[in-house]
Design a protein around this motif. Structure first.
Motif, PDB file in Angstrom:
ATOM      1  N   SER A 298       3.870 -17.920   1.064  1.00 28.96           N
ATOM      2  CA  SER A 298       3.019 -19.008   1.723  1.00 28.96           C
ATOM      3  C   SER A 298       2.404 -19.914   0.663  1.00 28.96           C
ATOM      4  CB  SER A 298       1.653 -18.366   2.244  1.00 28.96           C
ATOM      5  OG  SER A 298       0.828 -17.820   1.094  1.00 28.96           O
ATOM      6  N   ILE A 299       1.914 -21.199   1.201  1.00 29.79           N
ATOM      7  CA  ILE A 299       1.470 -22.199   0.063  1.00 29.79           C
ATOM      8  C   ILE A 299       0.493 -21.395  -0.826  1.00 29.79           C
ATOM      9  CG2 ILE A 299       0.255 -24.540  -0.138  1.00 29.79           C
ATOM     10  CD1 ILE A 299       1.826 -25.225   2.598  1.00 29.79           C
ATOM     11  N   VAL A 300      -0.380 -20.742  -0.210  1.00 32.09           N
ATOM     12  CA  VAL A 300      -1.747 -19.994  -0.772  1.00 32.09           C
ATOM     13  C   VAL A 300      -0.787 -19.109  -2.046  1.00 32.09           C
ATOM     14  CG1 VAL A 300      -3.394 -18.470  -0.795  1.00 32.09           C
ATOM     15  CG2 VAL A 300      -3.167 -20.333   0.943  1.00 32.09           C
ATOM     16  N   ASP A 301       0.185 -18.527  -1.697  1.00 32.27           N
ATOM     17  CA  ASP A 301       0.666 -17.452  -2.599  1.00 32.27           C
ATOM     18  C   ASP A 301       1.284 -18.310  -3.793  1.00 32.27           C
ATOM     19  OD1 ASP A 301       0.409 -15.388  -0.922  1.00 32.27           O
ATOM     20  OD2 ASP A 301       2.105 -15.419   0.109  1.00 32.27           O
TER      21      ASP A 301
ATOM     22  N   CYS B 150      -9.543 -15.276   6.125  1.00 34.51           N
ATOM     23  CA  CYS B 150      -8.666 -14.480   6.804  1.00 34.51           C
ATOM     24  C   CYS B 150      -7.003 -14.389   6.436  1.00 34.51           C
ATOM     25  CB  CYS B 150      -8.539 -14.770   8.428  1.00 34.51           C
ATOM     26  SG  CYS B 150      -7.829 -16.664   8.711  1.00 34.51           S
ATOM     27  N   GLU B 151      -6.436 -15.563   6.024  1.00 35.38           N
ATOM     28  CA  GLU B 151      -5.151 -15.809   5.612  1.00 35.38           C
ATOM     29  C   GLU B 151      -4.357 -15.349   6.884  1.00 35.38           C
ATOM     30  OE1 GLU B 151      -3.918 -14.638   1.756  1.00 35.38           O
ATOM     31  OE2 GLU B 151      -5.837 -14.855   0.937  1.00 35.38           O
TER      32      GLU B 151
ATOM     33  N   VAL C  48      -6.698 -18.297  11.295  1.00 38.88           N
ATOM     34  CA  VAL C  48      -7.683 -18.205  12.475  1.00 38.88           C
ATOM     35  C   VAL C  48      -9.131 -18.578  12.085  1.00 38.88           C
ATOM     36  CG1 VAL C  48      -6.517 -16.597  13.951  1.00 38.88           C
ATOM     37  CG2 VAL C  48      -8.121 -15.889  12.265  1.00 38.88           C
ATOM     38  N   CYS C  49      -9.482 -18.899  10.601  1.00 38.40           N
ATOM     39  CA  CYS C  49     -10.992 -18.961  10.473  1.00 38.40           C
ATOM     40  C   CYS C  49     -11.092 -20.557   9.841  1.00 38.40           C
ATOM     41  CB  CYS C  49     -11.078 -18.069   9.264  1.00 38.40           C
ATOM     42  SG  CYS C  49     -10.469 -18.324   7.636  1.00 38.40           S
ATOM     43  N   GLY C  50     -10.089 -21.004   9.391  1.00 40.99           N
ATOM     44  CA  GLY C  50     -10.176 -22.551   9.093  1.00 40.99           C
ATOM     45  C   GLY C  50     -10.578 -22.745   7.602  1.00 40.99           C
ATOM     46  N   THR C  51     -10.719 -21.562   6.862  1.00 42.53           N
ATOM     47  CA  THR C  51     -11.225 -21.871   5.313  1.00 42.53           C
ATOM     48  C   THR C  51     -10.394 -22.843   4.634  1.00 42.53           C
ATOM     49  OG1 THR C  51     -12.358 -19.614   5.337  1.00 42.53           O
ATOM     50  CG2 THR C  51     -12.146 -20.608   3.359  1.00 42.53           C
TER      51      THR C  51
ATOM     52  N   VAL D  23      -0.706 -20.354   6.313  1.00 43.88           N
ATOM     53  CA  VAL D  23       0.365 -19.826   7.249  1.00 43.88           C
ATOM     54  C   VAL D  23       1.283 -20.830   7.557  1.00 43.88           C
ATOM     55  CG1 VAL D  23      -0.836 -17.971   8.287  1.00 43.88           C
ATOM     56  CG2 VAL D  23      -1.151 -20.202   9.252  1.00 43.88           C
ATOM     57  N   SER D  24       0.696 -22.300   7.421  1.00 41.63           N
ATOM     58  CA  SER D  24       1.634 -23.389   7.888  1.00 41.63           C
ATOM     59  C   SER D  24       2.554 -23.684   6.868  1.00 41.63           C
ATOM     60  CB  SER D  24       0.835 -24.459   8.322  1.00 41.63           C
ATOM     61  OG  SER D  24      -0.183 -24.224   9.594  1.00 41.63           O
TER      62      SER D  24
END
Length: 238
Positions: free
Chosen positions: A173-176, A189-190, A193-196, A226-227
């Motif tokens: 993921s981009i976060v990773d 949540c990663e 679903v939460c929007g953080t 996720v996107s």
């Protein structure tokens, strides 16, 4: 938290975030809860009751013993507005949901709120697929689509403020990738679903896999947990 937090410790927390809010413009509400999905639906019922607004609550559960908040919902001011549906089979649940939704389909001033297991929500979303999207509000337990990597391709993500570009592999993921390069971002949540982790999109086309952004919001934002990018590259406001 069980291992490390002790009485007297100071914790840094975020402000409350509400992705399942009560519509201010609707006059009536149909509340549909399945199982533990009653948790947010009960909060919405309380808010509507406190505001003196009209609503009906239908609560589906495996059995009478599985109804949470039953004593509260069976008393004023909820008793006359709540109907319990214990032990319905999948086909019975579908039939009852279809019938309930049919009663408000032509009522433009009625908003539907729903929360429950995936099959429960899929029935509701399929039945209301032709309705204006603002009339149906719902919350999922998790994002099953976020785990599906079958359509993933690698892509470049450009960080406009940092002046850096990174390659995101199909199983990352981009976060990773940001964390692997020493860039910390807020997440919760990663699963989308939460929007953080919502981040502003500056350029490129996005393969949105979240369940939190509206179609309008997806035009210039994305959830970086996720996107992904379509077309090989996106630029984000980091």
């Amino acid at each position: 938290m069980h291992d490390k937090v002790r009485p007297g410790d100071r914790l840094r927390i975020s402000p409350p975030r509400n992705n399942f809010s009560v519509a201010s413009e609707a006059n009536h509400a149909l509340l549909l809860a399945g199982g533990i999905g009653i948790t947010p639906i009960f909060s919405i019922a309380q808010a509507l009751s406190d505001a003196g607004r009209d609503f009906r609550l239908h609560y589906f559960a495996q059995s009478t013993a599985h109804f949470a908040f039953k004593s509260v919902l069976s008393a004023a001011p909820f008793a006359t507005r709540t109907e319990f549906h214990p032990g319905c089979s999948p086909s019975e649940t579908t039939q009852r949901l279809d019938a309930l939704l049919a009663t408000v389909e032509d009522e433009a001033d009625t908003t539907v709120y729903a929360c429950g297991p995936a099959p429960f929500l899929e029935v509701i979303l399929a039945r209301t697929s032709s309705w204006p999207k603002f009339r149906v509000r719902y919350e999922r337990f998790s994002n099953a689509g976020a785990a599906d990597q079958s359509s993933n391709d690698g892509f470049h993500v450009e960080l406009a403020k940092k002046g850096a570009t990174y390659w995101v592999q199909a199983d990352e993921s981009i976060v990773d990738v940001l964390r692997a390069n020493g860039i910390e971002v807020d997440t919760a949540c990663e699963e989308g679903v939460c929007g953080t982790c919502i981040t502003k999109l500056l350029a490129g086309e996005v393969d949105h896999k979240d369940l939190v952004l509206s179609e309008v919001e997806q035009r210039d934002s994305l959830t970086i947990c996720v996107s992904r990018a379509k077309g090989g590259k996106i630029t984000i406001d980091l």
